[in-house]
Design a protein around this motif. Structure first.
Motif, PDB file in Angstrom:
ATOM      1  N   HIS A 186     -55.364   6.044  33.589  1.00  0.00           N
ATOM      2  CA  HIS A 186     -55.290   5.398  32.274  1.00  0.00           C
ATOM      3  C   HIS A 186     -56.200   6.108  31.275  1.00  0.00           C
ATOM      4  N   HIS A 187     -57.435   6.395  31.678  1.00  0.00           N
ATOM      5  CA  HIS A 187     -58.388   7.048  30.779  1.00  0.00           C
ATOM      6  C   HIS A 187     -57.979   8.492  30.496  1.00  0.00           C
ATOM      7  N   LYS A 188     -57.481   9.196  31.505  1.00  0.00           N
ATOM      8  CA  LYS A 188     -57.030  10.575  31.300  1.00  0.00           C
ATOM      9  C   LYS A 188     -55.836  10.625  30.356  1.00  0.00           C
ATOM     10  N   MET A 189     -54.929   9.637  30.452  1.00  0.00           N
ATOM     11  CA  MET A 189     -53.779   9.611  29.557  1.00  0.00           C
ATOM     12  C   MET A 189     -54.229   9.403  28.123  1.00  0.00           C
ATOM     13  N   ARG A 190     -55.230   8.595  27.902  1.00  0.00           N
ATOM     14  CA  ARG A 190     -55.728   8.381  26.540  1.00  0.00           C
ATOM     15  C   ARG A 190     -56.285   9.687  25.978  1.00  0.00           C
ATOM     16  N   ARG A 191     -56.900  10.471  26.826  1.00  0.00           N
ATOM     17  CA  ARG A 191     -57.405  11.773  26.378  1.00  0.00           C
ATOM     18  C   ARG A 191     -56.250  12.717  26.061  1.00  0.00           C
ATOM     19  N   ASN A 192     -55.244  12.740  26.911  1.00  0.00           N
ATOM     20  CA  ASN A 192     -54.125  13.655  26.707  1.00  0.00           C
ATOM     21  C   ASN A 192     -53.236  13.264  25.535  1.00  0.00           C
ATOM     22  N   ARG A 193     -53.303  12.000  25.126  1.00  0.00           N
ATOM     23  CA  ARG A 193     -52.521  11.584  23.965  1.00  0.00           C
ATOM     24  C   ARG A 193     -52.976  12.317  22.706  1.00  0.00           C
ATOM     25  N   ALA A 194     -54.172  12.921  22.765  1.00  0.00           N
ATOM     26  CA  ALA A 194     -54.665  13.665  21.611  1.00  0.00           C
ATOM     27  C   ALA A 194     -53.741  14.823  21.269  1.00  0.00           C
ATOM     28  N   TYR A 195     -52.967  15.309  22.243  1.00  0.00           N
ATOM     29  CA  TYR A 195     -52.046  16.404  21.965  1.00  0.00           C
ATOM     30  C   TYR A 195     -50.945  15.974  21.001  1.00  0.00           C
ATOM     31  N   LEU A 196     -50.750  14.666  20.885  1.00  0.00           N
ATOM     32  CA  LEU A 196     -49.724  14.175  19.975  1.00  0.00           C
ATOM     33  C   LEU A 196     -50.264  14.021  18.546  1.00  0.00           C
ATOM     34  N   SER A 197     -51.549  14.302  18.375  1.00  0.00           N
ATOM     35  CA  SER A 197     -52.122  14.166  17.035  1.00  0.00           C
ATOM     36  C   SER A 197     -51.443  15.107  16.046  1.00  0.00           C
ATOM     37  N   ALA A 198     -51.049  16.296  16.528  1.00  0.00           N
ATOM     38  CA  ALA A 198     -50.361  17.256  15.654  1.00  0.00           C
ATOM     39  C   ALA A 198     -49.020  16.689  15.195  1.00  0.00           C
ATOM     40  N   VAL A 199     -48.330  16.005  16.104  1.00  0.00           N
ATOM     41  CA  VAL A 199     -47.053  15.387  15.752  1.00  0.00           C
ATOM     42  C   VAL A 199     -47.283  14.293  14.712  1.00  0.00           C
ATOM     43  N   PHE A 200     -48.328  13.475  14.935  1.00  0.00           N
ATOM     44  CA  PHE A 200     -48.633  12.389  14.006  1.00  0.00           C
ATOM     45  C   PHE A 200     -48.961  12.941  12.613  1.00  0.00           C
ATOM     46  N   GLU A 201     -49.699  14.046  12.575  1.00  0.00           N
ATOM     47  CA  GLU A 201     -50.079  14.631  11.283  1.00  0.00           C
ATOM     48  C   GLU A 201     -48.853  15.074  10.499  1.00  0.00           C
ATOM     49  N   THR A 202     -47.865  15.637  11.182  1.00  0.00           N
ATOM     50  CA  THR A 202     -46.664  16.092  10.488  1.00  0.00           C
ATOM     51  C   THR A 202     -45.863  14.917   9.920  1.00  0.00           C
ATOM     52  N   LEU A 203     -46.041  13.720  10.515  1.00  0.00           N
ATOM     53  CA  LEU A 203     -45.302  12.539  10.081  1.00  0.00           C
ATOM     54  C   LEU A 203     -46.115  11.645   9.148  1.00  0.00           C
ATOM     55  N   HIS A 204     -47.372  12.043   8.919  1.00  0.00           N
ATOM     56  CA  HIS A 204     -48.296  11.180   8.177  1.00  0.00           C
ATOM     57  C   HIS A 204     -47.759  10.810   6.797  1.00  0.00           C
ATOM     58  N   ASP A 205     -47.304  11.807   6.034  1.00  0.00           N
ATOM     59  CA  ASP A 205     -46.802  11.551   4.682  1.00  0.00           C
ATOM     60  C   ASP A 205     -45.530  10.706   4.715  1.00  0.00           C
ATOM     61  N   LYS A 206     -44.665  10.988   5.678  1.00  0.00           N
ATOM     62  CA  LYS A 206     -43.412  10.235   5.808  1.00  0.00           C
ATOM     63  C   LYS A 206     -43.688   8.763   6.103  1.00  0.00           C
ATOM     64  N   ILE A 207     -44.641   8.504   6.994  1.00  0.00           N
ATOM     65  CA  ILE A 207     -44.985   7.118   7.350  1.00  0.00           C
ATOM     66  C   ILE A 207     -45.621   6.402   6.168  1.00  0.00           C
ATOM     67  N   ASN A 208     -46.510   7.093   5.443  1.00  0.00           N
ATOM     68  CA  ASN A 208     -47.142   6.473   4.276  1.00  0.00           C
ATOM     69  C   ASN A 208     -46.118   6.140   3.198  1.00  0.00           C
ATOM     70  N   ALA A 209     -45.162   7.047   3.010  1.00  0.00           N
ATOM     71  CA  ALA A 209     -44.122   6.788   2.013  1.00  0.00           C
ATOM     72  C   ALA A 209     -43.271   5.592   2.421  1.00  0.00           C
ATOM     73  N   ALA A 210     -42.984   5.486   3.716  1.00  0.00           N
ATOM     74  CA  ALA A 210     -42.191   4.353   4.218  1.00  0.00           C
ATOM     75  C   ALA A 210     -42.955   3.039   4.052  1.00  0.00           C
ATOM     76  N   LYS A 211     -44.264   3.082   4.260  1.00  0.00           N
ATOM     77  CA  LYS A 211     -45.081   1.881   4.075  1.00  0.00           C
ATOM     78  C   LYS A 211     -45.038   1.409   2.625  1.00  0.00           C
ATOM     79  N   LYS A 212     -45.087   2.352   1.679  1.00  0.00           N
ATOM     80  CA  LYS A 212     -45.044   2.009   0.259  1.00  0.00           C
ATOM     81  C   LYS A 212     -43.707   1.366  -0.112  1.00  0.00           C
ATOM     82  N   GLN A 213     -42.670   1.690   0.664  1.00  0.00           N
ATOM     83  CA  GLN A 213     -41.348   1.104   0.448  1.00  0.00           C
ATOM     84  C   GLN A 213     -41.218  -0.272   1.097  1.00  0.00           C
ATOM     85  N   GLY A 214     -42.296  -0.710   1.767  1.00  0.00           N
ATOM     86  CA  GLY A 214     -42.289  -2.032   2.376  1.00  0.00           C
ATOM     87  C   GLY A 214     -41.959  -2.047   3.855  1.00  0.00           C
ATOM     88  N   ARG A 215     -41.766  -0.879   4.463  1.00  0.00           N
ATOM     89  CA  ARG A 215     -41.470  -0.840   5.895  1.00  0.00           C
ATOM     90  C   ARG A 215     -42.771  -0.998   6.692  1.00  0.00           C
TER      91      ARG A 215
END
Length: 354
Positions: free
Chosen positions: A167-196
């Motif tokens: 469980h703890h090792k998986m939480r560490r390895n999830r950091a590799y998905l941070s790059a994916v999250f960064e690429t979606l950051h603007d898209k998610i923020n824009a969707a939030k502003k639309q009320g999603r």
């Protein structure tokens, strides 16, 4: 003597499974190929280890030919991952949902490509994007595997420490998905502003699970980072003097406690709170859930059907032509009179021994 050797065999297969699992989580950066191979091997071994706790012969490819001496000496062919899952569902009555089976099969397919052919992860030092893909697959598999292990605590109690380490090792390895999250950051923020609305994903931990409201009480969310699709229910606490709204996720235990008054919401409570079937048209035919193999757990909730055990849902429900019971999530049952459904063997099974 044989009983002692069987106990030892159970321990060794589980020990080997967790060894592969923990090793795979340390290899994602420098050896992504072996990380996938070892993770997939761990999943298969854990399924076999669970079968071993039911009976050792269930691990043998052809149980009718099983001989204990050959099995203990390692001379018997054992089941594939797919067959192990079928036996866990059909013989051990383990409620392994279809999406869990699909995710495990996807990981096994990646492993087979790496062993027998070429896979883009095969390079010694894969690109960060490839590492993120590996992490995504492992996150999705781990969220399902961890839930299974939680329901199998009696069988894997000696390995609770290994589960916690994973469980703890998986939480560490999830950091590799941070790059994916960064690429979606603007898209998610824009969707939030639309009320999603976006919630925290139970798999990767990012605020990236987009919520779809299906009814006033029932919600589905899909993570844009790792792809996990999950559902949850919001209901008012049944306690008369409590107005708290309780959120119940798909992986909740049989009862879920109200954070304000402590009232435990049971399956019966959920059925009473969510069942909207017209009393004048109510059907007393049992509604079953194919994804988790639960009997009578499906209710009609407005224009959809929900399993109150696993929170699978569908807009359609089919009737078995042989047992006459209704089933959600098992296909259209067009030929069920002959072949049956997930809960019966049909006409062919009824007369199989004639």
């Amino acid at each position: 003597m044989s009983d002692d050797r069987l106990v030892e065999a159970k321990r060794l297969i589980a020990e080997s499974a967790f060894d592969f699992l923990l090793r795979s989580l340390d290899e994602i950066e420098d050896h992504p190929k072996y990380s996938v191979i070892h993770f997939a091997t761990a999943v298969e071994l854990l399924l076999k280890a669970r079968l071993m706790h039911e009976h050792w012969s269930l691990v043998v490819l052809h149980p009718s030919d099983a001989e204990l001496s050959k099995f203990l000496s390692g001379k018997c062919k054992t089941v594939t991952q797919s067959e192990a899952i079928k036996r866990l569902i059909g013989i051990c009555s383990e409620p392994i949902a279809s999406e869990v089976v699909a995710q495990f099969e996807k990981l096994a397919a990646h492993r087979n490509r790496m062993i027998h052919f070429y896979h883009e992860v095969s390079s010694q030092k894969a690109a960060p994007s490839v590492q993120a893909d590996v992490a995504r697959e492992q996150c999705l598999c781990w969220i399902h595997l961890e839930r299974l292990l939680s329901s199998w605590k009696p069988q894997f109690e000696p390995f609770s420490g290994e589960v916690l380490k994973a469980h703890h090792k998986m939480r560490r390895n999830r950091a590799y998905l941070s790059a994916v999250f960064e690429t979606l950051h603007d898209k998610i923020n824009a969707a939030k502003k639309q009320g999603r609305k976006f919630n925290e994903c139970a798999s990767c931990g990012y605020i990236s699970a987009e919520v779809s409201q299906l009814t006033s009480n029932f919600f589905e969310q899909r993570c844009l980072v790792c792809g996990l699709t999950d559902a949850y229910i919001e209901v008012q606490c049944p306690e008369d003097d409590c107005d708290t709204t309780i959120t119940i996720p798909a992986d909740a235990e049989e009862e879920h406690a109200c954070g304000e008054c402590g009232y435990s919401v049971s399956s019966d409570d959920l059925s009473e709170l969510l069942d909207t079937e017209d009393a004048d048209e109510i059907s007393y035919v049992q509604k079953n859930c194919a994804p988790c193999m639960s009997l009578g757990s499906v209710i009609q909730h407005h224009d959809i059907y929900i399993c109150i055990e696993c929170l699978s849902w569908s807009r359609d429900i089919a009737g078995c032509e042989w047992c006459n019971e209704l089933q959600m999530g098992g296909g259209d049952l067009e030929f069920s009179y002959h072949s049956g459904c997930e809960f019966c063997d049909g006409h062919a099974g009824w007369h199989a021994d004639d």
